[in-house]
Design an enzyme around this catalytic site. Structure first.
Site, short mmCIF file in Angstrom:
data_model
loop_
_atom_site.label_atom_id
_atom_site.label_comp_id
_atom_site.label_asym_id
_atom_site.label_seq_id
_atom_site.Cartn_x
_atom_site.Cartn_y
_atom_site.Cartn_z
N TYR A 58 -19.74 -30.37 86.17
CA TYR A 58 -20.62 -29.19 86.21
C TYR A 58 -20.60 -28.54 87.59
CZ TYR A 58 -25.04 -26.62 86.66
OH TYR A 58 -25.99 -25.66 86.93
N GLN A 66 -23.17 -24.38 80.25
CA GLN A 66 -23.45 -25.77 79.86
C GLN A 66 -24.08 -26.32 81.14
OE1 GLN A 66 -24.40 -28.96 79.49
NE2 GLN A 66 -22.53 -29.54 80.55
N LYS A 124 -19.20 -24.80 88.53
CA LYS A 124 -20.07 -23.80 89.16
C LYS A 124 -19.48 -23.31 90.49
CE LYS A 124 -23.89 -22.99 86.73
NZ LYS A 124 -24.31 -21.65 86.30
N GLY A 155 -32.39 -19.56 77.27
CA GLY A 155 -32.67 -20.72 78.11
C GLY A 155 -33.95 -20.54 78.91
N ASP A 188 -34.51 -20.08 82.24
CA ASP A 188 -34.56 -18.98 83.21
C ASP A 188 -34.43 -17.63 82.51
OD1 ASP A 188 -34.54 -21.07 84.95
OD2 ASP A 188 -32.79 -20.42 86.09
N THR A 219 -25.61 -22.87 92.13
CA THR A 219 -26.50 -24.03 92.09
C THR A 219 -26.36 -24.94 93.30
OG1 THR A 219 -26.84 -26.15 90.98
CG2 THR A 219 -24.73 -25.11 90.61
N GLU A 257 -26.20 -27.99 93.03
CA GLU A 257 -25.27 -29.07 92.65
C GLU A 257 -23.93 -28.92 93.38
OE1 GLU A 257 -24.65 -31.88 90.33
OE2 GLU A 257 -26.74 -32.04 90.90
P1 NAP Z 1 -30.64 -23.68 80.18
O1 NAP Z 1 -32.08 -23.73 79.84
O2 NAP Z 1 -29.77 -24.85 79.86
O3 NAP Z 1 -30.03 -22.37 79.48
C1 NAP Z 1 -28.66 -22.17 79.37
C2 NAP Z 1 -28.41 -20.94 78.52
O4 NAP Z 1 -26.99 -20.75 78.37
C3 NAP Z 1 -28.99 -21.02 77.09
O5 NAP Z 1 -29.49 -19.76 76.74
C4 NAP Z 1 -27.76 -21.34 76.26
O6 NAP Z 1 -27.86 -20.93 74.92
C5 NAP Z 1 -26.72 -20.50 76.99
N1 NAP Z 1 -25.35 -20.85 76.67
C6 NAP Z 1 -24.76 -22.07 76.75
N2 NAP Z 1 -23.48 -22.00 76.37
C7 NAP Z 1 -23.24 -20.69 76.03
C8 NAP Z 1 -22.11 -19.99 75.56
N3 NAP Z 1 -20.94 -20.61 75.35
N4 NAP Z 1 -22.23 -18.67 75.32
C9 NAP Z 1 -23.41 -18.03 75.53
N5 NAP Z 1 -24.53 -18.66 75.96
C10 NAP Z 1 -24.43 -19.97 76.21
O7 NAP Z 1 -30.44 -23.40 81.75
P2 NAP Z 1 -31.50 -22.81 82.82
O8 NAP Z 1 -32.23 -23.95 83.41
O9 NAP Z 1 -32.22 -21.68 82.22
O10 NAP Z 1 -30.50 -22.30 83.95
C11 NAP Z 1 -29.97 -20.97 83.92
C12 NAP Z 1 -28.69 -20.93 84.73
O11 NAP Z 1 -28.97 -21.30 86.07
C13 NAP Z 1 -27.60 -21.88 84.26
O12 NAP Z 1 -26.36 -21.26 84.51
C14 NAP Z 1 -27.78 -23.10 85.15
O13 NAP Z 1 -26.57 -23.80 85.26
C15 NAP Z 1 -28.17 -22.42 86.45
N6 NAP Z 1 -29.01 -23.21 87.35
C16 NAP Z 1 -30.16 -23.80 86.88
C17 NAP Z 1 -30.97 -24.48 87.77
C18 NAP Z 1 -32.24 -25.15 87.32
O14 NAP Z 1 -32.76 -26.01 88.04
N7 NAP Z 1 -32.78 -24.77 86.16
C19 NAP Z 1 -30.62 -24.55 89.14
C20 NAP Z 1 -29.47 -23.90 89.56
C21 NAP Z 1 -28.68 -23.21 88.67
P3 NAP Z 1 -28.53 -21.88 73.78
O15 NAP Z 1 -30.00 -21.56 73.81
O16 NAP Z 1 -27.84 -21.44 72.54
O17 NAP Z 1 -28.25 -23.30 74.17
N1 GDD Z 2 -31.93 -36.05 83.29
C1 GDD Z 2 -32.30 -37.24 83.78
N2 GDD Z 2 -32.73 -38.21 82.90
N3 GDD Z 2 -32.22 -37.44 85.11
C2 GDD Z 2 -32.62 -38.65 85.58
C3 GDD Z 2 -33.09 -39.66 84.75
C4 GDD Z 2 -33.13 -39.44 83.34
O1 GDD Z 2 -33.52 -40.29 82.54
N4 GDD Z 2 -33.40 -40.73 85.53
C5 GDD Z 2 -33.16 -40.39 86.80
N5 GDD Z 2 -32.67 -39.12 86.84
C6 GDD Z 2 -32.22 -38.40 88.04
C7 GDD Z 2 -30.78 -37.92 87.94
O2 GDD Z 2 -29.87 -39.00 88.15
C8 GDD Z 2 -30.78 -36.86 89.03
O3 GDD Z 2 -30.55 -37.48 90.28
C9 GDD Z 2 -32.21 -36.32 89.02
O4 GDD Z 2 -32.98 -37.23 88.22
C10 GDD Z 2 -32.35 -34.90 88.44
O5 GDD Z 2 -31.69 -34.85 87.18
P1 GDD Z 2 -31.84 -33.57 86.21
O6 GDD Z 2 -33.27 -33.25 86.00
O7 GDD Z 2 -31.01 -33.86 85.01
O8 GDD Z 2 -31.28 -32.36 87.07
P2 GDD Z 2 -29.96 -32.21 87.98
O9 GDD Z 2 -30.42 -32.22 89.41
O10 GDD Z 2 -28.89 -33.15 87.59
O11 GDD Z 2 -29.46 -30.75 87.57
C11 GDD Z 2 -30.36 -29.67 87.43
O12 GDD Z 2 -30.50 -28.99 88.66
C12 GDD Z 2 -29.30 -28.35 89.13
C13 GDD Z 2 -29.64 -27.72 90.49
O13 GDD Z 2 -29.55 -28.68 91.50
C14 GDD Z 2 -29.82 -28.74 86.32
O14 GDD Z 2 -30.78 -27.75 86.03
C15 GDD Z 2 -28.55 -28.04 86.76
O15 GDD Z 2 -28.18 -27.07 85.79
C16 GDD Z 2 -28.84 -27.34 88.11
O16 GDD Z 2 -27.69 -26.66 88.58
#
Ligand code: NAP
Ligand code: GDD
Length: 327
Positions: A153, A87, A157, A13, A15, A129, A131
């Site tokens: 989600y 997920q 978490k 993924g 991160d 997160t 969230e």
């Molecule tokens: P991401 O790009 O969606 O990556 C998720 C990873 O989890 C991918 O490597 C995916 O594998 C793997 N995965 C999903 N289901 C799995 C399973 N059943 N077994 C093993 N691996 C599995 O997420 P990210 O943005 O890097 O975020 C990393 C972590 O931080 C996540 O837990 C996310 O919820 C959390 N988080 C993210 C944010 C953000 O803003 N990015 C903020 C707060 C917390 P595949 O490549 O096969 O899909």
């Molecule tokens: N994805 C998406 N697509 N979001 C939209 C859209 C669209 O077309 N239009 C508006 N949005 C708004 C969503 O309703 C939400 O309020 C905001 O954009 C951000 O959506 P996402 O980028 O999908 O991120 P998220 O905030 O729901 O979740 C992400 O951040 C979390 C940390 O706060 C994910 O990375 C989560 O895994 C992570 O925990």
């Protein structure tokens, strides 16, 4: 000198890829768990993009399969375990609430059970997160702000978050939660709003697309760069005592204003292309997130280094390069 060993779930993924790169730069031996895909060319594109595919040991596993995880942890003998697999797409969590609970919630307990059983000395990072704050209870969210998740989600978490605290308190594990606010990069999945926007802006600029359809553009997020945020993950595990930390920039921006940065960067007018699509609104929305990262700054000097403008323009430029190369 002994080489430190790290195990990353979710290494494919966004991160996971940046964290693997950081740990390799620090001299770690890095093992990453990869779930099987029917297409070998799909899972490794981020590691390839960063040029580190050959340096990471990839092992076959799944967060749902405790037996595989146990064998992997026993063989890897990690000093540090980063549980990033989930997920992670909020919208999908209403379509697949049970899978989200199993992977994003219980999956963390599978990893904690591995530590408890065969690696109690390993240090553990749980990807918590913002969230979990959902319907916010304080204007600026910190480690002491009450939680109110708004999606399957967020609820999953929160379970993983509390199980991490419980295993720390019950079994003395060095287990920490990073409560990370939204962080993005050119490696962000295209289903998330920043990358959906930067990819669309690049396509519109190159004449491949005309409009950008979005849902709730009044939602506000505290957006940072993934490259900065993985440093905080590592720093948490270098502390003598495990603890939980908010990681954020301390600035919040509407989706609309984030979009405007992207359009302006390529000399286009947002109002000529943006279409609001009611189908993209969520059943329950997190309207605003704004983090207070003061605890992390005081404990280990972490601060976000990248402005939203720098982040979004880097993403737009990367998407233009990617699309031009594929033309
Ligand atoms: P991401 O790009 O969606 O990556 C998720 C990873 O989890 C991918 O490597 C995916 O594998 C793997 N995965 C999903 N289901 C799995 C399973 N059943 N077994 C093993 N691996 C599995 O997420 P990210 O943005 O890097 O975020 C990393 C972590 O931080 C996540 O837990 C996310 O919820 C959390 N988080 C993210 C944010 C953000 O803003 N990015 C903020 C707060 C917390 P595949 O490549 O096969 O899909
Ligand atoms: N994805 C998406 N697509 N979001 C939209 C859209 C669209 O077309 N239009 C508006 N949005 C708004 C969503 O309703 C939400 O309020 C905001 O954009 C951000 O959506 P996402 O980028 O999908 O991120 P998220 O905030 O729901 O979740 C992400 O951040 C979390 C940390 O706060 C994910 O990375 C989560 O895994 C992570 O925990």
């Amino acid at each position: 000198m002994t080489v430190k060993r790290a195990l990353i779930t979710g290494v494919t993924g966004q991160d996971g890829a940046y964290l693997a790169q950081l740990l390799l730069e620090k001299g770690y031996a890095v093992t990453g768990i990869v779930r099987r895909s029917s297409h070998a060319g799909v899972f490794d594109h981020r590691l390839k993009w960063l040029g580190i595919l050959d340096e990471v040991e990839l092992v076959d596993g799944n967060l749902l399969d405790q037996s595989a995880l146990l064998r992997i942890v026993q063989a890897a003998k990690p000093d540090e375990i980063y549980n990033l697999a989930a997920q992670s797409f909020v919208t999908s969590s209403w379509q697949q609430p049970l899978l989200t609970g199993q992977v994003t919630g219980l999956g963390a307990v599978h990893m904690l059970e591995c530590l408890r059983s065969v690696a109690p000395q390993a240090r553990y990072y749980q990807a918590s997160t913002s969230e979990m704050f959902g319907l916010i209870q304080e204007e600026r969210q910190s480690e002491t702000t009450p939680f109110y998740p708004r999606s399957p989600y967020g609820v999953a978490k929160l379970y993983a978050h509390w199980m991490t605290i419980n295993y720390r308190e019950s079994f003395g594990l060095h287990a920490s939660n990073g409560i990370l606010f939204n962080h993005e990069s050119p490696l962000r999945g295209v289903e998330f709003v920043t990358r959906k926007v930067t990819d669309a802006v690049a396509r519109i600029k190159l004449g491949k697309q005309k409009e950008l359809r979005l849902g709730n553009i009044d939602a506000k997020r505290d957006w940072g760069h993934a490259r900065d945020y993985v440093k905080a993950m590592w720093l948490m595990l270098q502390q003598d005592r495990p603890d939980d930390y908010v990681i954020a920039t301390g600035r919040t921006t509407t989706v609309r204003d984030m979009c405007a940065i992207a359009f302006k960067h390529v000399g286009l007018d947002i109002d000529d292309h943006l279409v609001i699509d009611p189908a993209l609104f969520r059943p329950a929305e997190v309207e605003v997130l704004l983090g207070n990262p003061a605890k992390a700054k005081a404990a280990f000097g972490w601060e976000a280094q990248t402005s939203l403008e720098a982040l979004i323009t880097e993403m737009v430029d990367a998407d233009i390069r990617r699309l031009s190369a594929n033309a």
